[in-house]
Every structure is written in structure tokens, then in C-alpha cells.
Motif scaffolding. Sequence first.
Motif, mmCIF file in Angstrom:
data_model
loop_
_atom_site.group_PDB
_atom_site.id
_atom_site.type_symbol
_atom_site.label_atom_id
_atom_site.label_comp_id
_atom_site.label_asym_id
_atom_site.label_seq_id
_atom_site.Cartn_x
_atom_site.Cartn_y
_atom_site.Cartn_z
ATOM 1 N N ILE A 93 5.848 9.956 22.880
ATOM 2 C CA ILE A 93 5.081 11.087 23.392
ATOM 3 C C ILE A 93 5.783 11.553 24.655
ATOM 4 N N THR A 94 6.289 12.761 24.645
ATOM 5 C CA THR A 94 7.071 13.265 25.770
ATOM 6 C C THR A 94 6.244 13.266 27.051
ATOM 7 N N GLN A 95 6.840 12.744 28.120
ATOM 8 C CA GLN A 95 6.175 12.671 29.427
ATOM 9 C C GLN A 95 6.963 13.501 30.445
ATOM 10 N N PHE A 96 6.261 13.955 31.466
ATOM 11 C CA PHE A 96 6.886 14.827 32.457
ATOM 12 C C PHE A 96 6.664 14.353 33.892
ATOM 13 N N GLY A 97 6.031 13.214 34.081
ATOM 14 C CA GLY A 97 5.763 12.711 35.420
ATOM 15 C C GLY A 97 6.640 11.536 35.787
ATOM 16 N N SER A 98 6.196 10.730 36.751
ATOM 17 C CA SER A 98 7.007 9.630 37.268
ATOM 18 C C SER A 98 6.698 8.286 36.615
ATOM 19 N N ALA A 108 0.816 -1.217 0.000
ATOM 20 C CA ALA A 108 0.000 0.000 0.000
ATOM 21 C C ALA A 108 0.853 1.272 0.000
ATOM 22 N N GLU A 109 2.173 1.100 0.068
ATOM 23 C CA GLU A 109 3.119 2.219 0.101
ATOM 24 C C GLU A 109 2.823 3.164 1.271
ATOM 25 N N LEU A 110 2.620 2.551 2.440
ATOM 26 C CA LEU A 110 2.350 3.312 3.657
ATOM 27 C C LEU A 110 3.497 3.100 4.648
ATOM 28 N N PRO A 111 4.225 4.143 5.014
ATOM 29 C CA PRO A 111 5.292 3.995 6.001
ATOM 30 C C PRO A 111 4.731 3.685 7.382
ATOM 31 N N ILE A 112 5.441 2.850 8.125
ATOM 32 C CA ILE A 112 5.030 2.483 9.477
ATOM 33 C C ILE A 112 5.704 3.411 10.474
ATOM 34 N N MET A 113 4.913 4.080 11.291
ATOM 35 C CA MET A 113 5.417 4.974 12.327
ATOM 36 C C MET A 113 5.087 4.336 13.668
ATOM 37 N N ALA A 114 6.084 3.739 14.304
ATOM 38 C CA ALA A 114 5.866 3.061 15.579
ATOM 39 C C ALA A 114 5.819 4.080 16.718
ATOM 40 N N ILE A 115 4.956 3.852 17.681
ATOM 41 C CA ILE A 115 4.831 4.744 18.837
ATOM 42 C C ILE A 115 5.266 3.978 20.074
ATOM 43 N N ASP A 116 6.443 4.354 20.614
ATOM 44 C CA ASP A 116 6.972 3.678 21.801
ATOM 45 C C ASP A 116 8.135 4.499 22.349
ATOM 46 N N ASN A 117 8.369 4.389 23.638
ATOM 47 C CA ASN A 117 9.502 5.109 24.232
ATOM 48 C C ASN A 117 10.677 4.147 24.410
ATOM 49 N N VAL A 118 11.405 3.959 23.324
ATOM 50 C CA VAL A 118 12.550 3.061 23.292
ATOM 51 C C VAL A 118 13.769 3.856 22.833
ATOM 52 N N ALA A 126 -2.215 7.001 24.345
ATOM 53 C CA ALA A 126 -1.137 7.308 23.399
ATOM 54 C C ALA A 126 -1.674 7.369 21.972
ATOM 55 N N ALA A 127 -2.588 6.473 21.642
ATOM 56 C CA ALA A 127 -3.166 6.467 20.297
ATOM 57 C C ALA A 127 -3.964 7.737 20.042
ATOM 58 N N ALA A 128 -4.751 8.166 21.038
ATOM 59 C CA ALA A 128 -5.556 9.375 20.883
ATOM 60 C C ALA A 128 -4.668 10.605 20.726
ATOM 61 N N VAL A 129 -3.602 10.685 21.522
ATOM 62 C CA VAL A 129 -2.669 11.803 21.421
ATOM 63 C C VAL A 129 -2.034 11.849 20.032
ATOM 64 N N THR A 130 -1.620 10.696 19.543
ATOM 65 C CA THR A 130 -0.960 10.622 18.240
ATOM 66 C C THR A 130 -1.895 11.050 17.111
ATOM 67 N N ILE A 142 7.299 13.247 19.423
ATOM 68 C CA ILE A 142 6.241 13.564 18.464
ATOM 69 C C ILE A 142 6.031 15.065 18.343
ATOM 70 N N GLU A 143 6.327 15.786 19.418
ATOM 71 C CA GLU A 143 6.073 17.222 19.424
ATOM 72 C C GLU A 143 6.914 17.982 18.405
ATOM 73 N N THR A 144 8.028 17.405 17.998
ATOM 74 C CA THR A 144 8.908 18.089 17.038
ATOM 75 C C THR A 144 9.081 17.268 15.755
#
Length: 211
Positions: free
Chosen positions: A177-182, A127-137, A191-195, A143-145
Motif C-alpha cells: 500500500i503506497t505510503q507518503f509519510g515518514s 481450494a484453488e485460491l491464489p495467495i496475495m501477500a500484503i507487505d512492503n518488501v 492495511a487489511a481494511a485498505v486492501t 496495490i493502486e495499480t
Amino acid sequence: MSETHELSTYGVGPWEGEWPEDPRYDRELLEHGDTRNVIDRFRYWTMEAIIADLDETRHPFHVAIENWQHDMNIGSIVRSANAFGANTVHIVGRKRWNKRGAMVTDRYQHVLHHETVEAFVDWCRAAELPIMAIDNVPGCVPIETTSLPRRCVFLFGQEGPGLTKAAVAAAEQVIEITQFGSTRSINASAAAAVTMHDWVLQHVYNRGPAA
């Protein structure tokens, strides 16, 4: 843009007055009322008419979820995908998933199943669709930039373990997705909704990523 303030939160009763002749309307719903989880514009419409109308406006991004542990978040992700106008939701792994969180939106949302990550990757390449994985690895970018492709598939992992190594390796880019808590991570459906909302900001409202 769609209406953002819905009046018939709990549904509507039988149609009052002369029935419309528009074939999109369901005669049974006109007679008995419509309590489905749909926006006011679609009240009394047949399911087929709603799907056909949505197909005219679906966005070109897709959403995929790895499903190895019968994750209860999948239903919520499908619901959000419907709300944000995703083209298709892809279930990778187990075919059965908990639909309770979808609130019946899966009836109006295109959902495809892929038995393995490899089968999913093959579909994306065709389908010529790039895969954009969402994970903090390691190696992920915020994502913000990040400029998100207009046509792409956002791939999410299970709650807890996240994406498999095979999924991460298949991705053109891994985004966090940048996080600022513990907490170590946020809920997969959140995470899906934010993305998806970030994609809307970039491509519907043309705001682009933050500098």
C-alpha cells in the motif's frame, strides 16, 4: 447494497406490538431487546439466521493473518473482514488470538485455523485460491495499480516484523500500500481494511486499479 446509515446505534428495546411469525426472529430478543453489534436489518434475528443470510452474499475473497505473537490487530482485522463481506478469515500459527477487537463479529464470520504456513498453503492450493501477500518488501507492487483477483486470499503479517519468509515465498504476488509519510509501515488492521476496500472498488463498483 446494504444500508449505510444505521438508526439503532445503541440497540433497540423490546419489540413493540404483535410479534412477527418469521422463524428468523429470536423470541428472547423480541422480549428483552437487542443490543448486539449488528446492522438494523438483522435486529432481533437469531445468530444462525444472520449467518445464513450472510452466507448468501459473502464475497469470494478470503483474509489470512499470521499469528505468532498473539497480535492484538487480529480482532480488528476480523471485524473489518465481516464489514467488507469476506468469505473466511484464516488464522495461521497460534490458534488463540485476542478477540476483543473483533467486537463479537467473529460469531458471524467464518474463521479457520492452520497450524503452519505449509498447512495454510496446502489448503489454498486445494481450494484453488491464489495467495496475495500484503507487505512492503523488495519486489512488491503497488496495490493502486494492481488488478486484484476476484477469488483470492489476502495474507497479512504481524505488526512490526511483517510476513515470514515462508509466507512471502508462498505468495503468487506481494502487494504494498503506497505510503507518503515518514513511518516505515502502517498498522496491520488498517492495511487489511485498505486492501479489502480496494477489492470492493474493483469488483463491486467495477472501478478497477488506477492507471
